[in-house]
Design an enzyme around this catalytic site. Structure first.
Site, short mmCIF file in Angstrom:
data_model
loop_
_atom_site.label_atom_id
_atom_site.label_comp_id
_atom_site.label_asym_id
_atom_site.label_seq_id
_atom_site.Cartn_x
_atom_site.Cartn_y
_atom_site.Cartn_z
N VAL A 87 -6.40 -0.84 -3.03
CA VAL A 87 -6.84 0.58 -3.47
C VAL A 87 -8.09 0.96 -2.65
O VAL A 87 -8.87 0.12 -2.40
CB VAL A 87 -7.05 0.74 -4.92
CG1 VAL A 87 -8.24 -0.03 -5.56
CG2 VAL A 87 -7.08 2.02 -5.38
N CYS A 88 -8.30 2.05 -2.57
CA CYS A 88 -9.52 2.70 -1.95
C CYS A 88 -9.61 4.30 -2.42
O CYS A 88 -9.13 4.37 -3.58
CB CYS A 88 -9.18 2.46 -0.26
SG CYS A 88 -7.92 3.76 0.33
N ARG A 89 -10.26 5.02 -1.80
CA ARG A 89 -10.37 6.35 -2.36
C ARG A 89 -9.13 7.26 -2.42
O ARG A 89 -8.84 7.69 -3.34
CB ARG A 89 -11.41 7.01 -1.52
CG ARG A 89 -11.60 8.58 -2.08
CD ARG A 89 -12.75 9.27 -1.24
NE ARG A 89 -12.93 10.54 -1.63
CZ ARG A 89 -12.38 11.47 -1.16
NH1 ARG A 89 -11.44 11.33 -0.09
NH2 ARG A 89 -12.26 12.82 -1.52
N THR A 115 -8.12 5.52 -5.98
CA THR A 115 -8.84 6.02 -7.06
C THR A 115 -8.70 7.59 -7.39
O THR A 115 -8.74 7.82 -8.57
CB THR A 115 -10.25 5.38 -7.02
OG1 THR A 115 -10.97 6.03 -5.81
CG2 THR A 115 -10.35 3.87 -7.02
#
Length: 141
Positions: A87-89, A115
């Site tokens: 996961v990242c932004r 996220t």
């Protein structure tokens, strides 16, 4: 041939890497480190910079910045088992990391929307710099 994400970060899956919806990830259980028969050592890696991670991350996610994934790919794949969630932004960096880990044999799954989508779905975020990957490749207890 692996396609690249578009300018908005919408992913294009490459060999061994795929995107999954936030709902699909959440349906597997609230605890990323929970053992399941089909994913006995699944791990959620947050590939954002440490400051971004500290501002808000999915509870239980382990921070390994994208810049470290390539050099640590063999280590991460060996220590996390066959399934790795990333996961990242927004999902763009995590899809890049998923491709890198897939090249080392991992079943790498990037959370679509990152996220941002997690928070927009009303799911909780944690703050702070913990946990980190310890010497055994797992979150310290």
């Amino acid at each position: 041939m692996t396609a690249l994400p578009d300018a908005n970060g919408a992913g294009r899956e490459g060999p061994g890497a795929r995107e999954i919806a936030i709902e699909e990830y959440a349906a597997r259980g609230a605890e990323p480190f929970a053992a399941r028969e089909d994913e006995p050592t699944a791990l959620l890696l947050d590939v954002r910079a440490p400051d971004e991670y500290a501002e808000g991350h999915i509870p239980g996610a382990v921070n390994v910045p994208l810049e470290e994934v390539a050099e640590r790919a063999a280590e991460l794949t060996a220590r996390t088992g066959p399934v790795v969630y990333l996961v990242c932004r927004s999902g763009r960096r995590s899809l890049t990391a998923a491709r890198l880990l897939a090249e080392h044999g991992a079943d790498a799954r990037s959370l679509r929307g990152g996220t941002l989508a997690w928070a927009e779905a009303g799911r909780p975020l944690a703050t702070g710099r913990e946990p980190e990957i310890g010497a055994e490749g797992r979150s310290p207890s």
